[in-house]
Write an enzyme that holds these catalytic residues in place. Structure first.
Site, mmCIF file in Angstrom:
data_model
loop_
_atom_site.group_PDB
_atom_site.id
_atom_site.type_symbol
_atom_site.label_atom_id
_atom_site.label_comp_id
_atom_site.label_asym_id
_atom_site.label_seq_id
_atom_site.Cartn_x
_atom_site.Cartn_y
_atom_site.Cartn_z
ATOM 1 N N LYS A 1 0.854 -1.199 0.000
ATOM 2 C CA LYS A 1 0.000 0.000 0.000
ATOM 3 C C LYS A 1 0.884 1.240 0.000
ATOM 4 O O LYS A 1 1.918 1.263 0.687
ATOM 5 C CB LYS A 1 -0.908 -0.039 1.234
ATOM 6 C CG LYS A 1 -1.974 1.044 1.274
ATOM 7 C CD LYS A 1 -2.884 0.909 2.508
ATOM 8 C CE LYS A 1 -3.983 1.960 2.519
ATOM 9 N NZ LYS A 1 -4.889 1.857 3.677
ATOM 10 N N SER B 1 -10.011 2.161 2.501
ATOM 11 C CA SER B 1 -9.039 2.848 1.677
ATOM 12 C C SER B 1 -8.031 1.924 0.992
ATOM 13 O O SER B 1 -7.370 2.356 0.043
ATOM 14 C CB SER B 1 -8.283 3.855 2.542
ATOM 15 O OG SER B 1 -7.478 3.195 3.489
ATOM 16 N N SER C 1 -10.429 -0.027 6.841
ATOM 17 C CA SER C 1 -9.793 -0.007 5.516
ATOM 18 C C SER C 1 -9.098 -1.288 5.080
ATOM 19 O O SER C 1 -8.668 -1.389 3.943
ATOM 20 C CB SER C 1 -8.788 1.134 5.449
ATOM 21 O OG SER C 1 -9.486 2.329 5.222
#
Ligand code: GLN
Length: 494
Positions: free
Chosen positions: A79, A159, A183
């Site tokens: 990420k 997210s 998330s």
């Protein structure tokens, strides 16, 4: 040769050790898949092909000598929130343009220590603020899933939308993700993947771009429960560089996966039976309980009376911490700089140009709730609510509950650019209604795919555990995964 990208992380690891294929071949297969798919899915914001090839070669040398770590030669996506030395790290924000840190986050260092290979950086909501991956400066991630009979583009959740989409679409064997209010778990639920947010303090936050420091935790998104256990073991652990990381040994999570649920007591909180919840979610929940019962668990109705205050309290605490954490992005130290007539003008112009709408909204809310005169009414009150939420869970565990089963999300995935959501940010915030309580209480939570909705889209269930008891979550999630016995992979259209 079979398509190497379709192997689970555990299978790929066995294949590498048995020398059925090399780490270089496996990495090559993933880099090829990324090249073919990323134009359509937008899951990666940076591909580190050269680095991946070098790392894979080093793994092959180790594997040839019968050496190597627990993830030797396994290609992973990272990420964009994790600092990776000398590599694009921008939290999917314009304000961090060109930022390449001189250091590596503890979580990614742990993965490389164990032999994993970095494929690149994954798209996400800007600064991890969002539930649909639409707030990214790099544009939305497109879900690999589509509703039956429709070509409409759907969101992968957020997210960690890039992480979830890349894992589901076979663009990495597993991915790192972070969870402040849901998330990891919400995108996992939307994409038929497994995601675990460990107990607060289980994994180090050092070198991870901070959103809300008292809530943020890193965890994996992977294709199976076993894969997520293998990844978390490597990611987690005490780190003297993060004063909130906890000095406890990291158990062999994979060893707990097949432990079963015989004799466990599973709590069912009545407050999670939300008004207007789709019937198929209600049905899935019942089904999950039936599966756990069939394997020897008992089920107990419980009450978590402060649940309804969790979401409003989260949307005070998280923006408050974010407004403070994001104060450092001012055009001086990192990334973007828009020059102005003096330094104040430069700060203002840089922040105005560098942050997107959702991030600005959070900074304004956070600044407001922390300002003199409102601090007691909002921030202090939200912290008190947080204590009560934590106590609700403690009472349930003290009454003999080993883990709690709830839906992971109130709905399946929705369309990119959904107008009702765009018009009202609070509607978007409702996505987190089942997940934020877990962050507020600092507990571990896992999302596991359990069924599909009427349009064939994946739906997930969530298991919530006692502090530092991720092992029970892996065991119970495995029972759900095995009982569902469903192929949750998308039908490739990209
Ligand atoms: N969707 C939630 C938010 O926007 C949670 C985000 C997260 O967990 N990073 O704040």
């Amino acid at each position: 040769m079979t398509d190497l990208t379709k192997l689970s992380l555990a299978e790929a690891s066995k294949g590498l050790k048995a020398k059925s294929f090399s780490a270089t071949e496996l990495t090559g297969a993933y880099l090829g898949a990324i090249e073919a798919a990323n134009g359509a899915l937008n899951a990666y914001v940076a591909v580190t092909a050269e680095q991946a090839t070098t790392m894979a070669k080093a793994s092959d040398e180790k594997l040839a000598k019968g050496e190597g770590g627990s993830l030797e030669g396994i290609p992973l996506g990272v990420k964009d929130l994790f600092a990776t030395k000398g590599v694009h790290t921008q939290a999917a924000s314009h304000i961090l343009d060109g930022f390449k840190p001189g250091y590596e986050s503890t979580v990614t260092s742990n993965l490389w220590r164990d032999g994993a290979v970095m494929l690149g950086k994954l798209n996400m909501d800007e600064f991890a603020m969002g539930s649909s991956n639409e707030t990214s400066y790099y544009g939305p991630v497109v879900s690999p899933f589509r509703s039956e009979g429709s070509n409409a583009q759907l969101v992968p959740g957020g997210s960690s939308g890039g992480s979830a989409a890349a894992v589901a679409a076979w663009l990495c064997a597993g991915a790192t993700a972070t969870d402040t209010g849901g998330s990891i778990r919400q995108p996992a639920a939307f994409t038929g993947t497994v995601g675990i947010k460990p107990t607060y303090g289980r994994s180090s936050r050092w070198g991870t771009v901070a959103f809300a420091s008292s809530l943020d935790q890193a965890g994996p998104i992977a294709r199976t429960v076993e894969d997520s256990a293998l990844m978390l073991r490597s990611m987690a652990g005490f780190d003297p560089k993060d004063s909130t990381s906890v000095d406890l040994p990291v158990p062999d999570f994979a060893a707990a996966v097949e432990r079963g649920v015989k004799g466990l007591c599973i709590g069912v909180p009545k407050e999670y039976r939300m008004e207007g919840m789709p019937a198929e979610i209600e049905k899935l929940w019942e089904q999950g309980l039936a599966w756990l019962r069939a394997e020897g668990a008992t089920v107990k109705d419980i009450s978590l009376p402060h649940t309804k205050y969790a979401l409003p309290a989260y949307y005070i605490v998280a923006p408050a911490e974010a407004s403070s954490n994001l104060a450092r992005y001012d055009g001086v130290k990192y990334g973007l700089r828009v020059t102005g007539k003096d330094i104040t003008d430069m700060y203002e112009l840089t922040r105005a140009a560098g942050f997107g709408r959702e991030v600005k909204r959070r900074i304004m809310i956070g600044t407001y709730v922390l300002s003199a005169g409102y601090f007691d009414a909002y921030y202090v009150k939200a912290q008190k609510v947080r204590t009560l939420i934590k106590k609700d869970f403690e009472d349930a565990f003290a009454a003999g509950v080993d883990a709690i089963l709830t839906p992971a999300t109130p709905s399946a995935s929705f369309g990119i650019g959904d107008e009702t959501l765009a018009a009202d940010p609070v509607k978007m915030y409702l996505n987190d209604v089942f997940t934020v309580t877990v962050n507020m209480a600092g507990l571990p939570g896992i999302a596991v795919p359990a069924g599909k909705d009427g349009q064939g889209l994946p739906l997930g269930l969530q298991l919530i555990g006692k502090p530092f008891d991720e092992e029970t979550l892996f065991a119970a999630a495995r029972v759900i995964e095995r009982s569902a016995a469903t192929d949750f992979s998308p039908k490739p259209w990209w």
